[in-house]
Structures are given as C-alpha cells and as structure tokens.
Write an enzyme that holds these catalytic residues in place. Structure first.
Site, short mmCIF file in Angstrom:
data_model
loop_
_atom_site.label_atom_id
_atom_site.label_comp_id
_atom_site.label_asym_id
_atom_site.label_seq_id
_atom_site.Cartn_x
_atom_site.Cartn_y
_atom_site.Cartn_z
N GLU A 230 -4.13 -3.76 -2.76
CA GLU A 230 -4.52 -2.34 -2.74
C GLU A 230 -3.26 -1.58 -2.38
OE1 GLU A 230 -4.83 1.10 -1.52
OE2 GLU A 230 -5.98 0.39 0.20
N CYS A 264 -3.97 6.33 1.26
CA CYS A 264 -3.81 6.02 -0.17
C CYS A 264 -4.82 6.79 -1.01
CB CYS A 264 -3.96 4.52 -0.40
SG CYS A 264 -2.66 3.54 0.36
#
Length: 457
Positions: A230, A264
C-alpha cells in the site's frame, strides 16, 4: 537514527540502538518456532487474546495517544480516535475471522471425489514494514487479521516511532498472545533485506513510499515470496454542479488536512466543475484559512506539525517550485517562524502539467485546485496520475455517480463522502499505489495458503 524526536519542538527525547545481527537472528528463530505451535491454536483462543488486547487499548487510550502525538505530531484528538479505531478493528476480526476462513465446499461429484473443498491455512512468519503516519492503525490492520489467521508477525516500524512500535509488542503480549507471536524489530532500513531473504520468513507487507515498496517487492520477487503493498496516493476530490457545496467544502477541508495532511488517502487534488468553481473555492479557501495551526496537544488545534523536518522541506519545495512556474497561492504557502516542523494549510491553483506538484504526492496540508468544464474533463484530470489509491466524487446525479464509480482509476471510490478505511471494506490501490488488499475478508486471506483438498473413496 531510531529515535523519538518531538516534531513540535525538534527535541530528541529518546534514541535507540539498532538490533545486532545476532539479536535479529534470534528473533526470527523465535518467530519460526512459535509458528509451529501457534498455528494449531483455536480461533476461539486467538479471539480471546485479541479482545483482551482491545480492552487494554481502551483502558490505556490517554497514554497511547500522548505517545503517538509526541512521536509524530498528530493532534491528541486524532490520536485518541486512532486508538479507538484499532480496538474496533481487533474486535471485528475476533468476531469474524473464523467465518472468513471457513472451508469452502466444492462439487465433489463433479471432480470424482467423496469430498472436495478449499481450505485457508496460515503462511507462517510475515514481516510488516510500516510507516509513521498512523503508527498504531497501520500495524493493527495487518496484525489483527494475520494473528487471527494463525500467522506470526515481525514488525519493522518507521524509525521515528520506536516507542509506539515497542508498545504494540508489549500490549499484544499482555493481551495473552504467546511469546514470539508478534515482535518489534528495532532495525535500520539496511537490515530489512536480510529479514526478507531469510527462508523462515514467508511473506511481507509494506505500507509506505513507492521507493520502499519497489525495494521490498524486488527482493521478495527474487525470493518468490508473497507481498502486499500500500503505497502513495494523489486522490482526486471531484465536485460537480449538483453537489451540496457547503457540505462538500466542509468535508474537503477534513479530507485534505486529516492527520496534518499526512495520509495516503487524503484528498489532494480538488477538481471542480466551472459552474461551481468560484463558489466552492470561496468556501474551501475560507475554511482552510480559518484552521488553527499549533501545539498538537492543545484542544483547539486543527493542524499540528509535520512529522519530520525532511517532510516539511519536501512540501515546501513542491509549493515553491509551482509558484516559481506560475501557480497561484490562495492561502498559506509560507513556513511560520519558530521551532517545530509546522506548515500552514495551503490552497494552490493555476497548476500546469510541467510542475512536479501536478504528478507528485504532496504529503502535507496542501490542496491543489483545478477548474474543469464537464464530467469528461473531470474524469480525465482525476486519472492523470500514476497513482490509484482512493477517489472522491460529489454529485447527486445518478448517471454521474455511475460514471465516476466505473471510470475513476482507483482502488476505492467514495460518492458524496470522504475516503476512509473500515474493517468491513477492502482497502488498497492500483498502479503506483500498490497491490493486494487489507481489511475485510480479503485482507485476512492475503496471508493464507488457499489449499485445494480432494478426498477419494
């Protein structure tokens, strides 16, 4: 340097030595040995340990939150919320893991068997390389499902949150998990490769930067080991004429400055239809300008410092470069005087494709504002990035909603809401944002061997 450095003051509070090669080898051996026994524990027993750990988090929320705020600068309120989210995530997997990993029966007669099914079985020792921005949650969303599946974990946390990393090992141990089930490795980035190449380590997961992800993926590819990545994101936040502008502008601020802008899945590019651009921009900029920047422990603070001095420098350079090439700053854009790694909430527009800020992820409270003429252009600008983590679209038009759901290139799309992570929903991205999924049933199955079982007469 593995150390707690207060980002609000720049003061080094506590430093740690990296583990020696012999200590690292001993910890890997301990994990491998523990897995042989731990994999045979029952779901009920693992769930009891995980629920006990969740209870400890709830009881210790104030101390844990203060530790996270001290180490990486998130506001105390957001740190407390993160602790609560971790406890919820633990209980979710304690409740659902057994069902998620139940045997899946197949048509035995069709394959000439008496019995046929697919079984989920743990892989073994899994290394987690985790970032500092959500120092507890990022780890828990790996550790809770991995431990419930029967795996054991090794944690290489970011070097600026060592005390949070050590707390995670401690709290899981006090929750009842046997010694060796989850261990924190205080090691440098240069020591990670040795862990990944150790034959006793079965797989790895990384949340972090693209360069770090490439490195881990390359090593594990060479070793033929499973990985989940990720990585970064440059999430679009699209506003169409039918949107509730007041609500969209309010959520847009939270979506951009959550965690001091260091997420993010924070919205980073605000793509607004020309018909409502001016009205949205006025609301959005006013709200961004009114945010209070300051001491993350103060109850009235909206935005604390960035976690690292280099992080602030990176944000500054992207904004300054854009301005030098013709971009316009609508608010913020100037480093404040005084100690600590603070940067103000900033809105910047008139961005062109030749500016690095057009493509790069800005990991701080800086919003890029774009004007588009129609849904075609909105989708094109949204997808004009090599990332693909999350996406937001604001519209009450059902056909526009359908198109955004279908055509936005991302692992997640949120309509009339802010991208978030939930135990109940799969989480992850595409393209340079990584691969694989965390959370939900998909997340717990990532580190399992899906074994085909065929039994004859």
């Amino acid at each position: 340097m593995i150390a707690t450095i207060n980002p609000a003051t720049g003061e080094t509070i506590k430093a740690f030595e990296s583990a020696s090669s012999s200590e690292l080898a001993e910890r890997i051996a301990r994990a491998s040995e523990r897995f042989r026994e731990y994999r045979h524990t029952s779901f009920e027993q693992r769930a009891n340990w995980l629920r006990a750990t969740a209870d400890l988090l709830d009881a210790e929320v104030d101390d844990v939150a203060r530790l996270m705020t001290t180490e990486m600068g998130k506001t105390l309120a957001s740190a407390k919320a993160e602790v609560g989210k971790c406890a919820k995530g633990m209980r979710y997997y304690a409740d659902h893991a057994e069902g998620f990993l139940a045997d899946e029966p197949a048509d035995a007669k069709a394959v000439g068997a008496v019995k046929a099914y697919a079984a989920y079985q743990p892989l073994g020792v899994v290394l987690a390389v985790m970032p500092w921005n959500f120092p507890l949650w990022q780890v828990v969303r790996f550790a809770a499902p991995a431990l419930m599946a029967g795996n054991v974990g090794l944690l290489k946390h970011a070097s600026n949150v060592p005390q949070t990393a050590l707390y995670l090992e401690d709290v899981l141990s006090r929750g009842g998990f046997p010694d060796g089930c989850f261990q924190t490795l205080l090691i440098s980035s240069g020591q990670v490769e040795a862990v990944l190449r150790d034959p006793r380590v079965a797989a790895a997961t990384l949340t972090g930067s693209e360069p770090a992800g490439r490195s881990v993926a390359a090593i594990c590819g060479d070793e033929v080991k499973h990985t989940v990545l990720e990585l970064g994101g440059s999430d679009p936040f699209v506003v169409m004429p039918s949107a509730d502008l007041d609500r969209a502008a309010e959520i847009a601020v939270t979506a951009r400055v959550q965690n001091n802008g260091q997420s993010c899945i924070a919205a980073k590019r605000f793509i607004v239809h020309a018909d409502v651009y001016d009205a949205f921009a006025e609301r959005f900029v006013a709200r961004m300008r009114d945010l209070t920047v300051g001491d993350p422990f103060a109850s009235n603070t909206d935005v604390g410092p960035l976690a690292t001095e280099q992080g602030r420098t990176d944000v500054e350079q992207l904004v300054d470069d854009a301005v030098s090439r013709g971009a316009t700053v609508l608010c913020g854009g100037q480093r404040p005087d005084g100690p600590g790694w603070f940067y103000p909430p900033t809105v910047i527009t008139d961005i062109t494709e030749d500016m690095p800020i057009y493509q790069e992820e800005v990991f701080g409270p800086v919003a890029s504002l774009y004007r588009v003429g129609d849904i075609e252009e909105a989708i094109a600008v949204s997808n004009a990035t090599s990332f693909g983590l999350g996406s937001n679209a604001w519209t009450s038009d059902p056909e526009e909603q359908r198109r955004f759901i279908t055509e936005l290139a991302a692992g997640q799309v949120f309509i009339n809401g802010m991208v978030g992570s939930f135990p109940e929903l799969p989480f992850g991205g595409i393209r340079r944002s990584g691969y694989g999924r965390e959370l939900s049933a998909h997340g717990i199955r990532e580190f399992c061997n899906l074994k085909t079982v065929w039994v004859g007469a």
